[in-house]
Design an enzyme around this catalytic site. Structure first.
Site, PDB file in Angstrom:
ATOM      1  N   SER A 106      16.120  57.770  10.044  1.00 59.36           N
ATOM      2  CA  SER A 106      15.986  56.500   9.317  1.00 59.36           C
ATOM      3  C   SER A 106      17.030  55.474   9.740  1.00 59.36           C
ATOM      4  CB  SER A 106      16.168  56.770   7.828  1.00 59.36           C
ATOM      5  OG  SER A 106      17.515  57.153   7.587  1.00 59.36           O
ATOM      6  N   GLY A 107      18.066  55.917  10.408  1.00 63.43           N
ATOM      7  CA  GLY A 107      19.151  55.020  10.791  1.00 63.43           C
ATOM      8  C   GLY A 107      20.290  55.030   9.788  1.00 63.43           C
ATOM      9  N   PHE A 109      21.975  57.561   8.260  1.00 64.99           N
ATOM     10  CA  PHE A 109      23.067  58.504   8.491  1.00 64.99           C
ATOM     11  C   PHE A 109      24.012  58.000   9.576  1.00 64.99           C
ATOM     12  CE2 PHE A 109      24.808  62.129  10.893  1.00 64.99           C
ATOM     13  CZ  PHE A 109      25.564  62.702   9.882  1.00 64.99           C
ATOM     14  N   ASP A 159      17.615  57.728   3.292  1.00 63.98           N
ATOM     15  CA  ASP A 159      18.196  58.438   2.158  1.00 63.98           C
ATOM     16  C   ASP A 159      19.615  57.945   1.912  1.00 63.98           C
ATOM     17  OD1 ASP A 159      19.050  59.518   4.553  1.00 63.98           O
ATOM     18  OD2 ASP A 159      19.116  61.572   3.844  1.00 63.98           O
ATOM     19  N   GLN A 202      18.247  66.013  -0.948  1.00 59.60           N
ATOM     20  CA  GLN A 202      19.695  65.804  -1.033  1.00 59.60           C
ATOM     21  C   GLN A 202      20.218  66.533  -2.275  1.00 59.60           C
ATOM     22  OE1 GLN A 202      21.738  64.687   1.076  1.00 59.60           O
ATOM     23  NE2 GLN A 202      20.591  63.404   2.505  1.00 59.60           N
ATOM     24  N   GLY A 229      21.950  66.356   4.414  1.00 59.91           N
ATOM     25  CA  GLY A 229      23.271  66.331   3.790  1.00 59.91           C
ATOM     26  C   GLY A 229      24.090  67.599   3.971  1.00 59.91           C
ATOM     27  N   ASP A 279      17.576  70.258  14.531  1.00 62.34           N
ATOM     28  CA  ASP A 279      18.040  69.357  15.587  1.00 62.34           C
ATOM     29  C   ASP A 279      19.560  69.350  15.554  1.00 62.34           C
ATOM     30  OD1 ASP A 279      18.265  67.508  13.115  1.00 62.34           O
ATOM     31  OD2 ASP A 279      19.320  66.421  14.690  1.00 62.34           O
ATOM     32  N   CYS A 319      16.192  79.062  33.574  1.00 64.52           N
ATOM     33  CA  CYS A 319      16.354  77.627  33.837  1.00 64.52           C
ATOM     34  C   CYS A 319      16.626  77.362  35.318  1.00 64.52           C
ATOM     35  CB  CYS A 319      17.468  77.027  32.964  1.00 64.52           C
ATOM     36  SG  CYS A 319      19.114  77.083  33.672  1.00 64.52           S
ATOM     37  N   CYS A 322      20.170  78.235  36.729  1.00 63.95           N
ATOM     38  CA  CYS A 322      20.461  79.659  36.943  1.00 63.95           C
ATOM     39  C   CYS A 322      19.524  80.308  37.957  1.00 63.95           C
ATOM     40  CB  CYS A 322      20.345  80.434  35.636  1.00 63.95           C
ATOM     41  SG  CYS A 322      21.559  79.953  34.407  1.00 63.95           S
ATOM     42  N   HIS A 349      20.753  73.983  31.293  1.00 71.50           N
ATOM     43  CA  HIS A 349      20.898  75.383  30.898  1.00 71.50           C
ATOM     44  C   HIS A 349      20.972  75.532  29.371  1.00 71.50           C
ATOM     45  CE1 HIS A 349      22.249  79.502  30.583  1.00 71.50           C
ATOM     46  NE2 HIS A 349      23.123  79.036  29.707  1.00 71.50           N
TER      47      HIS A 349
HETATM   48 ZN   LIG Z   1      20.327  78.861  32.751  1.00 67.85          ZN
END
Ligand SMILES: [Zn+2]
Length: 405
Positions: A106-107, A109, A159, A202, A229, A279, A319, A322, A349
């Site tokens: 939302s921007g 935080f 929020d 919250q 939060g 995230d 990956c 590696c 990685h």
């Molecule tokens: Zn890797």
């Protein structure tokens, strides 16, 4: 953009959640989350792109890693280039050449955490523009207007964010205001047919407030929920209790997104507590400091002991750093923190590590072997079984006892 068929019973939804399997021991579930730009297997980790890009990584590289959803920050993108230009560009997906799913925050935080001068009133978050120092106001309506212009698949309500270290009446005020602001956001939302607006639970570290908030939010017709939060420096035993309490109240048939959480141990524990989406800037930030994530914990490649270590970061990692290019720890040690290419190699990685960790969690839930997976995971990091107390306690609460074979 691909067309999308509604599959859920919710009126305002561009999302379908199919529960593929539920763990018979913990609260974990393995799901397929269908969003307008791609299907996502959960539990899922979503990398964070700040200015519409992940530091040191192209969208194409992220796609090659199997990433189907990433975050964009509204605060940065809303200021520059701004929503009007974003609309002209055809939205954020087009603007950054990313044809998979996006989630924007939302921007609020960012504002509260980055700008010391931010002031919260019932109207919204007042702040001084970092560009020309004029006073600006981010209201719930404006946040949704910007996010509607950006066009992400999942958007977040504005929020009232309070640090998890604050207690007292301010926490209660923020919780109630968050619910009021949700209603304003829902009213302002102009694209419910192709953008999913998530409310945010919250209530700080107060169990009653958090339960009350979750109960209030579930009364609204929304496609999914976020738990916010947390992960702001609070004690871990308070953290996991708020997480598990929230997932107890939130409905099973909708996705639960735990915001700002992404340490590998937290991901495993919170998946067991019933969270589906996560995230965090951690894997990319730590890559910039020369740290690689591996099953035994972390490798600080700046350490001199890697100067003559000719193995890849992780022999079993698929990956490109590696497996494909076989960069050695010795090589990375030499260039780490001096050359931006090292940051890119480590970021690839670390993102691959997080995505593969989540896929392994998903797969083990499907096979109903998640408890064994959890024990293996912790044993690799703590071979001497000196597990963190909070991890033992939180996992015991969902019937996984780390010390039992
Ligand atoms: Zn890797």
């Amino acid at each position: 953009m691909t067309s999308f068929t509604k599959e859920t019973s919710s009126k305002c939804s561009a999302l379908a959640l199919k529960i593929i399997a539920e763990c018979s021991t913990t609260k974990a579930r393995a799901c397929q989350l269908t969003l307008p730009h791609a299907s996502v297997l959960t539990p899922v980790f979503m990398p964070v792109g700040t200015q519409g890009t992940l530091k040191g990584l192209l969208p194409e590289q992220l796609k090659r890693l199997g990433c189907n959803i990433m975050l964009g920050n509204t605060y940065h993108l809303g200021n520059r280039p701004g929503p009007e230009l974003m609309k002209k560009a055809g939205g954020l997906h087009e603007f950054m050449s990313w044809d998979r799913n996006l989630l924007t925050d939302s921007g609020g935080f960012q504002m509260v955490s980055l700008l010391k001068l931010a002031k919260i009133t019932e109207e919204g978050v007042e702040f001084q523009s970092p560009h020309d120092e004029t006073m600006m106001l981010l209201t719930p309506e404006r946040s949704i207007e910007i996010q509607n212009a950006l066009g992400a698949d999942i958007i977040m309500q504005l929020d009232d964010v309070v640090s998890s270290l604050v207690s007292g009446p301010r926490v209660e005020e923020a919780m109630h205001r968050t619910v009021r602001w949700l209603d304003r956001c829902l009213k302002a939302h102009s694209r419910p047919h192709d953008q999913n607006l998530f409310p945010i639970v919250q209530g700080g570290l107060n169990a009653n407030l958090r339960r009350q908030c979750a109960e209030e939010l579930v009364k609204r017709d929304v496609p999914g929920f976020a738990i916010g939060g947390l992960s702001g420096g609070e004690e871990k035993h308070a953290f996991w209790k708020m997480v598990t309490l929230s997932t107890d109240v939130l409905p099973k048939e909708k996705p639960r997104y735990l915001m700002g959480v992404g340490f590998p141990e937290d991901l495993v524990v919170c998946a067991a507590l019933g969270c589906d989406m996560f995230d965090c800037v951690f894997p990319t930030r730590t890559a910039r400091f020369g740290t690689a994530l591996v099953p035994t914990g972390q490798l600080n490649l700046k350490n001199n002991k890697f100067a003559t270590d000719f193995r890849p970061i992780d022999e079993n990692c698929p990956c490109s750093t590696c497996k494909e290019y076989k960069y050695t720890r010795a090589y990375l040690h030499t260039i780490v923190t001096y050359e931006s290419v090292a940051c890119q190699l480590l970021t690839i990685h670390n993102i691959a590590y997080q995505l593969n960790l989540m896929l392994s969690i998903h797969e083990s839930i499907k096979q109903d072997k998640f408890p064994e997976f959890i024990k293996d995971f912790f044993k690799k990091i703590y071979p001497e079984e000196n597990y963190p107390k909070w991890a033992e306690e939180s996992l015991s609460s969902v019937n996984v006892h780390l010390r039992e074979c």
